[in-house]
Every structure is written in C-alpha cells, then in structure tokens.
Design a protein around this motif. Structure first.
Motif, short mmCIF file in Angstrom:
data_model
loop_
_atom_site.label_atom_id
_atom_site.label_comp_id
_atom_site.label_asym_id
_atom_site.label_seq_id
_atom_site.Cartn_x
_atom_site.Cartn_y
_atom_site.Cartn_z
N ALA A 1 0.84 -1.19 0.00
CA ALA A 1 0.00 0.00 0.00
C ALA A 1 0.88 1.24 0.00
O ALA A 1 1.97 1.26 0.57
CB ALA A 1 -0.90 0.00 1.22
N LYS A 2 0.42 2.29 -0.66
CA LYS A 2 1.24 3.49 -0.80
C LYS A 2 1.03 4.50 0.32
O LYS A 2 1.96 5.19 0.71
CB LYS A 2 0.97 4.14 -2.15
CG LYS A 2 1.43 3.27 -3.31
CD LYS A 2 1.25 3.96 -4.63
CE LYS A 2 1.74 3.05 -5.75
NZ LYS A 2 1.67 3.69 -7.04
N PHE B 1 -1.81 -9.32 10.80
CA PHE B 1 -1.73 -9.84 12.17
C PHE B 1 -3.05 -10.49 12.59
O PHE B 1 -3.05 -11.52 13.27
CB PHE B 1 -1.35 -8.73 13.15
CG PHE B 1 0.12 -8.49 13.24
CD1 PHE B 1 0.94 -9.37 13.93
CD2 PHE B 1 0.69 -7.39 12.61
CE1 PHE B 1 2.30 -9.15 14.01
CE2 PHE B 1 2.05 -7.17 12.68
CZ PHE B 1 2.86 -8.05 13.37
N LEU B 2 -4.15 -9.89 12.21
CA LEU B 2 -5.46 -10.46 12.54
C LEU B 2 -5.62 -11.85 11.94
O LEU B 2 -6.05 -12.79 12.62
CB LEU B 2 -6.58 -9.53 12.05
CG LEU B 2 -8.00 -10.06 12.21
CD1 LEU B 2 -8.37 -10.11 13.69
CD2 LEU B 2 -8.97 -9.21 11.43
N VAL B 3 -5.24 -11.98 10.69
CA VAL B 3 -5.37 -13.27 10.01
C VAL B 3 -4.45 -14.30 10.66
O VAL B 3 -4.85 -15.46 10.87
CB VAL B 3 -5.08 -13.13 8.50
CG1 VAL B 3 -4.94 -14.48 7.83
CG2 VAL B 3 -6.18 -12.32 7.84
N GLN C 1 -0.76 0.66 7.32
CA GLN C 1 -1.05 0.22 8.69
C GLN C 1 -2.22 -0.76 8.70
O GLN C 1 -2.23 -1.74 9.46
CB GLN C 1 -1.35 1.42 9.57
CG GLN C 1 -0.15 2.30 9.84
CD GLN C 1 -0.52 3.56 10.59
OE1 GLN C 1 -1.69 3.82 10.87
NE2 GLN C 1 0.49 4.36 10.92
N THR C 2 -3.20 -0.50 7.86
CA THR C 2 -4.35 -1.40 7.77
C THR C 2 -3.94 -2.77 7.25
O THR C 2 -4.39 -3.80 7.75
CB THR C 2 -5.44 -0.78 6.87
OG1 THR C 2 -5.80 0.50 7.37
CG2 THR C 2 -6.66 -1.67 6.80
N VAL C 3 -3.07 -2.79 6.24
CA VAL C 3 -2.61 -4.06 5.69
C VAL C 3 -1.85 -4.85 6.75
O VAL C 3 -2.04 -6.06 6.90
CB VAL C 3 -1.73 -3.80 4.44
CG1 VAL C 3 -0.99 -5.07 4.03
CG2 VAL C 3 -2.57 -3.29 3.29
N VAL C 4 -1.00 -4.19 7.51
CA VAL C 4 -0.25 -4.86 8.56
C VAL C 4 -1.19 -5.37 9.64
O VAL C 4 -1.06 -6.51 10.12
CB VAL C 4 0.82 -3.92 9.14
CG1 VAL C 4 1.45 -4.52 10.39
CG2 VAL C 4 1.88 -3.60 8.11
#
Length: 68
Positions: A2-3, A16-18, A9-12
């Motif tokens: 993500a740029k 972690f959630l997954v 931060q959302t991707v990270v």
C-alpha cells in the motif's frame, strides 16, 4: 503493497489479525481432534463387543433379511 500510511497500517493490522485467527483455529481444531480421539479410543472396545454380540444374534439377521 500500500502506498499511503493509513492503508499500510491497515494491511499490517489485517495480516496480524489473520495470523491470530489461524493460530486460534489451529488450537480449536487440535482440541476437537484430541477430544474425538480420546472418545473414540474409549468407545471402540464397546462398539466391537456390541457388534460381535449383535452379529451372532438371530434377531439381527432377521431384521436384515426382512423376515418376521
């Protein structure tokens, strides 16, 4: 990936959630299989004994054949 900072931060966070969900599901599956195998090993001798008794009885044979 993500740029933007927010999307990075959302991707990270989602990663972690997954990973946590996978770890939790693995633990749940292990507990289920453990309980299932414990129950199966305790019931196996009873099932085998009941099957041997039922297979020797004439009533079981009559029920399978359909005779009265």
């Amino acid at each position: 990936m993500a740029k933007l900072d927010n999307t990075s931060q959302t991707v990270v966070a989602i990663a972690f959630l997954v990973m946590n969900l996978v770890a939790g599901l693995r633990k749940l599956l292990w507990l289920f299989l453990r309980q299932f195998l414990l129950l199966a090993t305790q019931l196996a001798p009873k099932i085998i004994k009941n099957y041997a008794v039922a297979s020797n009885s004439k009533e079981k044979l009559n029920l399978l054949v359909g005779e009265q």
